[in-house]
Structure formats: structure tokens, C-alpha cells
Design an enzyme around this catalytic site. Structure first.
Site, PDB file in Angstrom:
ATOM      1  N   GLY A 202      -7.552   1.760   8.209  1.00 46.87           N
ATOM      2  CA  GLY A 202      -6.730   1.293   9.331  1.00 46.87           C
ATOM      3  C   GLY A 202      -6.604  -0.212   9.393  1.00 46.87           C
ATOM      4  N   ARG A 203      -7.231  -0.912   8.459  1.00 47.44           N
ATOM      5  CA  ARG A 203      -7.279  -2.390   8.495  1.00 47.44           C
ATOM      6  C   ARG A 203      -7.609  -2.854   9.919  1.00 47.44           C
ATOM      7  NH1 ARG A 203      -2.346  -4.794   4.926  1.00 47.44           N
ATOM      8  NH2 ARG A 203      -1.137  -3.240   6.039  1.00 47.44           N
TER       9      ARG A 203
ATOM     10  N   ARG B 185       1.287  -5.265  -5.775  1.00 48.21           N
ATOM     11  CA  ARG B 185       1.238  -6.497  -4.966  1.00 48.21           C
ATOM     12  C   ARG B 185       1.749  -7.576  -5.916  1.00 48.21           C
ATOM     13  NH1 ARG B 185      -0.957  -4.210  -0.016  1.00 48.21           N
ATOM     14  NH2 ARG B 185      -2.445  -2.688  -0.702  1.00 48.21           N
TER      15      ARG B 185
ATOM     16  N   ASP C  54       0.281   0.336  11.575  1.00 48.97           N
ATOM     17  CA  ASP C  54       0.010  -0.997  12.117  1.00 48.97           C
ATOM     18  C   ASP C  54       1.263  -1.876  12.168  1.00 48.97           C
ATOM     19  OD1 ASP C  54       0.303  -1.298   9.403  1.00 48.97           O
ATOM     20  OD2 ASP C  54      -1.390  -2.666   9.153  1.00 48.97           O
TER      21      ASP C  54
ATOM     22  N   ASP D  63       4.279  -4.632   6.457  1.00 48.18           N
ATOM     23  CA  ASP D  63       4.810  -5.905   6.961  1.00 48.18           C
ATOM     24  C   ASP D  63       4.967  -6.955   5.852  1.00 48.18           C
ATOM     25  OD1 ASP D  63       2.098  -6.165   6.748  1.00 48.18           O
ATOM     26  OD2 ASP D  63       1.798  -7.131   8.687  1.00 48.18           O
TER      27      ASP D  63
ATOM     28  N   ARG E  11      13.937   9.766  -1.979  1.00 49.67           N
ATOM     29  CA  ARG E  11      14.880  10.883  -2.207  1.00 49.67           C
ATOM     30  C   ARG E  11      16.059  10.808  -1.232  1.00 49.67           C
ATOM     31  NH1 ARG E  11      14.938  15.786   0.458  1.00 49.67           N
ATOM     32  NH2 ARG E  11      15.563  17.660  -0.692  1.00 49.67           N
TER      33      ARG E  11
ATOM     34  N   GLY F 247     -12.839  15.975  17.980  1.00 48.62           N
ATOM     35  CA  GLY F 247     -13.909  16.103  18.974  1.00 48.62           C
ATOM     36  C   GLY F 247     -15.051  15.126  18.749  1.00 48.62           C
TER      37      GLY F 247
ATOM     38  N   VAL G  61      17.162   8.160   0.354  1.00 49.21           N
ATOM     39  CA  VAL G  61      17.977   6.975   0.036  1.00 49.21           C
ATOM     40  C   VAL G  61      18.941   7.314  -1.099  1.00 49.21           C
ATOM     41  CG1 VAL G  61      17.886   4.649  -1.001  1.00 49.21           C
ATOM     42  CG2 VAL G  61      16.308   5.254   0.859  1.00 49.21           C
TER      43      VAL G  61
ATOM     44  N   THR H  85       3.260   3.118   5.813  1.00 50.01           N
ATOM     45  CA  THR H  85       1.843   2.753   5.727  1.00 50.01           C
ATOM     46  C   THR H  85       1.054   3.783   6.525  1.00 50.01           C
ATOM     47  OG1 THR H  85       0.151   1.263   6.620  1.00 50.01           O
ATOM     48  CG2 THR H  85       2.339   0.990   7.503  1.00 50.01           C
ATOM     49  N   ILE H  86      -0.089   4.190   5.988  1.00 55.22           N
ATOM     50  CA  ILE H  86      -0.874   5.193   6.736  1.00 55.22           C
ATOM     51  C   ILE H  86      -1.465   4.597   8.010  1.00 55.22           C
ATOM     52  CG2 ILE H  86      -1.447   6.549   4.684  1.00 55.22           C
ATOM     53  CD1 ILE H  86      -4.373   5.395   5.016  1.00 55.22           C
ATOM     54  N   ASP H  87      -1.586   3.261   8.065  1.00 58.12           N
ATOM     55  CA  ASP H  87      -2.330   2.629   9.166  1.00 58.12           C
ATOM     56  C   ASP H  87      -1.612   2.629  10.512  1.00 58.12           C
ATOM     57  OD1 ASP H  87      -4.187   2.046   7.240  1.00 58.12           O
ATOM     58  OD2 ASP H  87      -3.514  -0.009   6.933  1.00 58.12           O
TER      59      ASP H  87
ATOM     60  N   GLY I 146       0.829  -1.210   0.000  1.00 58.94           N
ATOM     61  CA  GLY I 146       0.000   0.000   0.000  1.00 58.94           C
ATOM     62  C   GLY I 146       0.857   1.250   0.000  1.00 58.94           C
TER      63      GLY I 146
ATOM     64  N   GLU J 286     -12.177   1.128  10.006  1.00 58.59           N
ATOM     65  CA  GLU J 286     -12.653   0.071   9.088  1.00 58.59           C
ATOM     66  C   GLU J 286     -12.502  -1.321   9.697  1.00 58.59           C
ATOM     67  OE1 GLU J 286      -8.595  -0.311   6.312  1.00 58.59           O
ATOM     68  OE2 GLU J 286     -10.553  -0.381   5.389  1.00 58.59           O
TER      69      GLU J 286
END
Ligand code: ADP
Length: 354
Positions: free
Chosen positions: A173-174, A75, A132, A106, A24, A188, A26, A128-130, A14, A225
């Protein structure tokens, strides 16, 4: 010590805002050490197909501020087969790739550890945005995603206030409620539903009724989610029926995956990208670069992957065999601390968001 002449960088799984800033870093760190860098396009698919080209200093100009990944992502189930792995190793031999920096989640790290075992040293950078990945406090992309969520929720709140409405919002967020938890506090939200804690629909409706009695006009409910695909839409209907407050449902989905990375993500990505190269050039591999209590550290990938499984209650027989008692205790401690932090935030969100 091995002399590195050529290394390569890929983005896989993802996508996440900040991946480009890491690429950049790296490229420029490697070049500063007189090491050539190649960009592998479309993750492990590009490694198998040889979709690779050299990257110079100027090839990564103007990308620090861009979301998505200029190297593209994919993938690649073929990479999980013996034939796919053999082709990938062959590409590395053919092009003289001495090591790889793999940016992703992962799954990407599992691929990187397999590749290291097959003779190509790899280092992972968590994108990853999650958020996790249990071994790091923050992943690249998490901060940007949360900022995007609160900007969108703030917009909904304006219109909820005008019309005395409720809006149930589902965020990505899986299986991990971190985006929902922090954005629930920051926007809020009257209630936040995450997979890590149980919730009670009657209690949520009672909170909305109580807040309305206290004069509140806008109600936001954030749903991760990971609690289930139908939970958000069903909850919106229940809230409307039980409280009489008109309730809409919005699923933010992939809109939160794109966009220009925040300052925090750009700095995290730049730092992690640079350190990943430094570790590789020192002769280290099979590591994932993590942020722990404000410090950037290199963690053994196998430790990181098993810690993650332990955190997610997905340990398989034999997973802990290769670790000492001391390491297992350390894993348990890290997990307890993470759970305590989440519980504390969850408690605070309930207390102050009325
Ligand atoms: P993420 O890295 O975001 O978790 P995925 O789980 O989709 O994303 O993994 C990205 C890619 O990593 C997969 O498409 C596959 O090519 C590779 N990968 C995942 N798991 C393994 C594994 N067990 N062995 C080898 N490669 C893997």
C-alpha cells in the site's frame, strides 16, 4: 479537430491486475473508430527505444483474465531527462503516433503530462493495487489485490483457530492504508494499522486479551506497509510477550500484485480503457480517467496530481498558483470526504472486529 490515424498504448510503473483488460479495451475501441493502435512495450523505455508494434483485434485475445501486463512495464529514469523526452517525441513523429493512452500510477501520469506538453497528447488510466490516487475512488487492480489478501488471510485464520494463534500480516500500500483498511474489515482482523491513523500497541494487546477472554481463538492483525518495515515483525513479538498468544508474522508483498483480475476490475478496466480512447479521439488530452461516486469521469491530470499532493501533505510552493479559489475549495472538499470515509471504516472495524 485533429484527425487521429494512429494511437499507442503503454503500461508503466508498478503492474496491477486489470491492466491487460484496459489494454484490450483501448485496442478494440480505437479499431472500432477506424484508428490504428500500437503497443509500446516496457513503458516509457519502449517509447524511447522504439520497442513498439501494431496491435490488432486478435493480439489482445485471451488477456482479459490475465494478471500482470502483456505489454510489460518498466521504471525509466531516462524519460525524466530532456534527452529521453526528445527521443520519445522523435519516436512518436517517426511512427506517426498521434496520441498515447498511458496506464499506470501517479509517476506515469507525470510522464504523460510532460509528453503532452511536448506535443504528444496523452490520457492516463489509473492502474495500481494501492488505490493511492486521490482523484479516483477506485484504481484498476485494487479490488483484485484485496480479494487476494482476504483469501490468504482466511487460510491463516483456519490454522490460527486450530492452534489458538495470532498472525500479524503485512500488506502492500506504500503510504496508503486502503488495502489494509478494507481487508481488515473483510477478514475480521482484531486490529488494523494504517499510516493515516495513529495506533497504540498496548491497546492492540488489550483488545487481543479481551477477545480471548470472550472465547476467541484466532487473531488476525493487518499492518499496512506504510506504517514502517519493522512494525509488523516487532508487533508480532510484542503481542506474543504481552498476551501469551503465540504470534506469527507474514509479509504478503508482491504475491498480492499478480493473479487474475476480479469481475469488478475487469469491468472498471474495460470501461476506463474505452472512455480514455473516446476522450482522446474527441481531441481531449492531459486527462486522467477516474471513478467518482460510481461514475466514470475525465479529470485534468494537473488537478489530479496536485489533489494527490494535497491529500498526501506533499504540496510544494507554487503548486496551487494555477488553480482558482473554486478549484482549491473543490480539492479540499474531495479530501475531507475521502478522510471521512476512511475514518468511518476505521471506526467500524474497531467496533465489530472483536
Ligand atoms: P507509477 O506510475 O506506478 O507511480 P513510477 O513512479 O515508477 O510508477 O513512474 C513510472 C515512470 O513514469 C517512471 O519510471 C518515469 O519513466 C515516469 N515518470 C515518473 N515521474 C516523472 C516525471 N516527473 N516526469 C517525467 N516522467 C516521469
Amino acid at each position: 479537430m485533429k484527425k487521429f490515424k494512429n494511437i499507442a498504448v503503454l503500461t508503466s510503473g508498478g503492474d496491477a491486475p486489470g491492466m491487460n483488460a484496459a489494454v484490450r479495451a483501448v485496442v478494440r475501441t480505437a479499431i472500432s473508430h477506424n484508428v490504428r493502435v500500437m503497443g509500446i512495450f516496457r513503458g516509457y523505455s519502449g517509447l524511447i527505444d522504439g520497442d513498439i508494434r501494431p496491435l490488432g483485434l486478435r493480439d489482445v485475445s485471451n488477456v482479459i483474465n490475465k494478471g500482470g501486463t502483456v505489454l510489460y512495464s518498466d521504471r525509466c529514469p531516462e524519460f525524466q531527462t530532456a534527452e529521453g523526452m526528445a527521443k520519445a517525441v522523435d519516436t512518436c513523429k517517426r511512427l506517426g503516433i498521434d496520441g498515447i493512452i498511458a496506464l499506470g500510477g501517479d509517476g506515469t501520469f507525470r510522464g504523460a503530462t510532460e509528453l503532452t506538453a511536448n506535443g504528444v497528447p496523452c490520457i492516463g488510466v489509473p492502474c495500481t493495487i494501492d488505490n493511492d490516487i486521490a482523484s479516483t475512488d477506485n484504481t484498476i487492480g485494487f479490488d483484485t489485490a484485496m480479494n487476494t489478501v482476504i483469501e490468504l488471510v482466511d487460510n491463516l485464520r483456519d490454522t490460527c483457530e486450530s492452534h489458538a494463534r495470532c498472525n500479524v500480516v503485512e500488506v502492500m500500500g506504500r503510504g496508503c492504508g486502503e488495502i489494509a483498511l478494507s481487508t481488515g474489515i473483510a477478514s475480521g482482523a482484531t486490529a488494523t494499522l494504517i499510516p493515516e491513523f495513529s495506533y497504540d500497541v498496548n491497546d492492540i494487546c488489550a483488545r487481543i486479551k479481551k477477545a480471548r477472554e470472550l472465547g476467541k481463538r484466532n487473531f488476525i492483525v493487518i499492518v499496512s506497509e506504510g506504517v514502517g518495515n519493522q512494525v509488523g515483525p516487532d508487533l508480532a513479538k510484542t503481542i506474543e510477550t504481552e498476551t501469551g498468544v503465540e504470534t506469527k508474522f507474514a509479509r504478503f508483498a508482491h504475491i498480492v500484485r499478480g493473479g487474475s483480475p476480479t469481475l469488478k476490475d475487469r469491468v472498471l478496466a474495460s470501461t476506463m480503457g474505452a472512455i480514455a480512447v473516446e476522450e482522446l479521439l474527441k481531441g481531449n488530452s492531459n486527462l486522467v480517467i477516474c471513478e467518482k461516486k460510481g461514475k466514470i469521469v475525465a479529470v485534468d491530470i494537473n488537478y489530479a496530481l496536485i489533489l494527490d499532493r494535497m491529500y498526501k501533505n506533499k504540496l510544494k510552493d507554487g503548486d496551487l498558483d494555477r488553480f482558482s479559489e473554486k478549484e482549491i475549495e473543490k480539492m479540499k472538499k474531495e479530501i475531507r470526504e475521502k478522510q471521512q470515509t476512511m475514518a468511518r471504516l476505521y471506526g467500524i472495524s474497531k467496533t465489530i472486529n472483536l
